[in-house]
Design an enzyme around this catalytic site. Structure first.
Site, PDB file in Angstrom:
ATOM      1  N   GLU A   1       0.827  -1.215   0.000  1.00 23.98           N
ATOM      2  CA  GLU A   1       0.000   0.000   0.000  1.00 23.98           C
ATOM      3  C   GLU A   1       0.856   1.258   0.000  1.00 23.98           C
ATOM      4  O   GLU A   1       2.026   1.235   0.377  1.00 23.98           O
ATOM      5  CB  GLU A   1      -0.949   0.016   1.196  1.00 23.98           C
ATOM      6  CG  GLU A   1      -0.246   0.155   2.527  1.00 23.98           C
ATOM      7  CD  GLU A   1      -1.140   0.793   3.579  1.00 23.98           C
ATOM      8  OE1 GLU A   1      -1.537   1.957   3.381  1.00 23.98           O
ATOM      9  OE2 GLU A   1      -1.410   0.135   4.601  1.00 23.98           O
TER      10      GLU A   1
ATOM     11  N   ASP B   1     -17.897   5.528  13.280  1.00 25.48           N
ATOM     12  CA  ASP B   1     -16.618   5.620  12.564  1.00 25.48           C
ATOM     13  C   ASP B   1     -16.014   4.222  12.430  1.00 25.48           C
ATOM     14  O   ASP B   1     -15.358   3.714  13.340  1.00 25.48           O
ATOM     15  CB  ASP B   1     -15.664   6.554  13.313  1.00 25.48           C
ATOM     16  CG  ASP B   1     -14.426   6.892  12.498  1.00 25.48           C
ATOM     17  OD1 ASP B   1     -14.251   6.313  11.407  1.00 25.48           O
ATOM     18  OD2 ASP B   1     -13.636   7.745  12.942  1.00 25.48           O
TER      19      ASP B   1
ATOM     20  N   SER C   1     -13.875   1.784   9.589  1.00 27.56           N
ATOM     21  CA  SER C   1     -13.119   1.755   8.343  1.00 27.56           C
ATOM     22  C   SER C   1     -13.814   0.904   7.284  1.00 27.56           C
ATOM     23  O   SER C   1     -14.566  -0.034   7.597  1.00 27.56           O
ATOM     24  CB  SER C   1     -11.721   1.181   8.623  1.00 27.56           C
ATOM     25  OG  SER C   1     -11.059   0.821   7.435  1.00 27.56           O
TER      26      SER C   1
ATOM     27  N   ASP D   1     -12.186  -1.090   5.497  1.00 31.81           N
ATOM     28  CA  ASP D   1     -11.350  -2.275   5.286  1.00 31.81           C
ATOM     29  C   ASP D   1     -12.103  -3.592   5.494  1.00 31.81           C
ATOM     30  O   ASP D   1     -12.057  -4.468   4.612  1.00 31.81           O
ATOM     31  CB  ASP D   1     -10.119  -2.233   6.196  1.00 31.81           C
ATOM     32  CG  ASP D   1      -9.161  -1.099   5.868  1.00 31.81           C
ATOM     33  OD1 ASP D   1      -9.394  -0.392   4.866  1.00 31.81           O
ATOM     34  OD2 ASP D   1      -8.178  -0.925   6.609  1.00 31.81           O
TER      35      ASP D   1
ATOM     36  N   LYS E   1      -4.446  -1.357  14.087  1.00 33.52           N
ATOM     37  CA  LYS E   1      -3.744  -0.333  14.859  1.00 33.52           C
ATOM     38  C   LYS E   1      -4.338  -0.259  16.264  1.00 33.52           C
ATOM     39  O   LYS E   1      -5.557  -0.295  16.444  1.00 33.52           O
ATOM     40  CB  LYS E   1      -3.843   1.014  14.133  1.00 33.52           C
ATOM     41  CG  LYS E   1      -3.170   0.992  12.773  1.00 33.52           C
ATOM     42  CD  LYS E   1      -3.321   2.301  12.034  1.00 33.52           C
ATOM     43  CE  LYS E   1      -2.645   2.250  10.679  1.00 33.52           C
ATOM     44  NZ  LYS E   1      -3.312   1.334   9.724  1.00 33.52           N
TER      45      LYS E   1
END
Length: 309
Positions: free
Chosen positions: A37, A149, A151, A153, A170
């Site tokens: 990435e 909120d 992601s 992904d 993370k």
């Protein structure tokens, strides 16, 4: 009888990726390829370490017998595989951060952008690349019960046939909730040599992994079986022992960082870069070394996995 009419070919989609010649040749010949990435380079690491890391990651992939394919968008065109000039542009700063929702905008407006995990996985799969190495996944942010909120992904991996090698999610995220969302989206999570889900800077997030494998061969066997579903897979490898961030330092920086983003009203896709920068500055660069060490180890494991496939 109706006359035969030859229709013009369907125009290529603006999101059809431009595949670098080396990557295209490897795919055509059935040689291993690993996607990398670019958000890590443009928004996760400071200059000039980002450019040095870009080259180092590609070198590690090559050293383990695979071809690297760093993914980004330049002049509105998705690229799978970047040359030195393109890597320079991505690492120079000032490029957009592109998740799945942003790819069409960048293509339509002719923008440069670095791709997140979701966008990288999707573009890699579109090019025929099925193994992808990164640092940490995005997931459910703390406080998502109020902010929503989350992601892109997990949802993208649910419908994208790519095996993602990472160091968990993370540690700034809600790890347990992220694993629940991955389960909901039927994305299998394998711990590589660990029973604990990695926490990015820390080897153990405090949450167990659903499944464990102890060799690249076992991971490859699982991926061969799972890819028939059309969805992705997460292979989570802990940060190397000697690069793990000190626990007390990590916890202090996390608490201070979360308070900082709340006080400043930082939300959405700006939260992760702000917290990573807080970790880098607050640890006198220790977290930067941890970040580079874990993504380098993941690139090596991804190349081994790709070679077995």
């Amino acid at each position: 009888m109706m006359p035969h009419v030859t229709l013009p070919p369907r125009p290529a989609s603006p999101l059809d990726p431009l595949v670098a010649p080396e990557v295209a040749d490897a795919l055509a010949a059935g040689r291993p390829v690993v996607a990398l990435e670019s958000t890590l380079l443009a928004h996760g690491l400071p200059a000039p370490r980002n450019r040095a890391t870009a080259s180092a990651l590609e070198d590690v992939v090559r050293a383990h017998g695979a071809v690297p394919a760093t993914v980004a968008v330049l002049d509105g065109r998705p690229r799978v595989g970047l040359d030195a000039e393109a890597l320079d542009r991505i690492c120079a700063g000032g490029v957009a951060k592109l998740s799945m929702r942003d790819l069409g905008v960048a293509a339509g407006l002719g923008l440069d952008g670095a791709t997140t995990v979701a966008a990288t996985a999707w573009l890699a799969a579109a090019a025929g690349v099925e193994v992808f190495a990164t640092g940490g996944l995005g997931g459910v942010h703390r406080g998502a019960r109020e902010t929503w909120d989350v992601s892109a992904d997990p949802a993208t991996l649910a419908r994208t046939p790519v095996a993602v090698v990472c160091s968990g999610v993370k540690s700034i995220l809600d790890v347990g909730a992220t694993l629940e969302v991955l389960e909901t989206w039927s994305v299998p999570v394998l711990g590589f040599g660990t029973d604990a889900f990695p926490g990015f800077y820390r080897r153990d997030s405090g949450v167990p992994v659903p499944w464990r494998v102890d060799s690249p061969a076992d991971a490859a066997a699982v991926w061969r079986a799972h890819r028939a579903t059309g969805g992705g897979l997460v292979l989570a490898q802990p940060v190397p022992v000697d690069a793990e961030l000190d626990a007390d330092l990590h916890d202090r920086l996390l608490a201070d960082g979360l308070a900082m983003v709340a006080a400043r009203g930082i939300v959405g896709k700006d939260v992760t870069p702000a917290l990573l920068e807080h970790f880098h500055s607050g640890s006198d660069g220790a977290s930067l070394e941890t970040n580079i060490a874990l993504v380098t180890a993941n690139a090596a494991l991804a190349a081994q996995l790709a070679a077995l496939l």
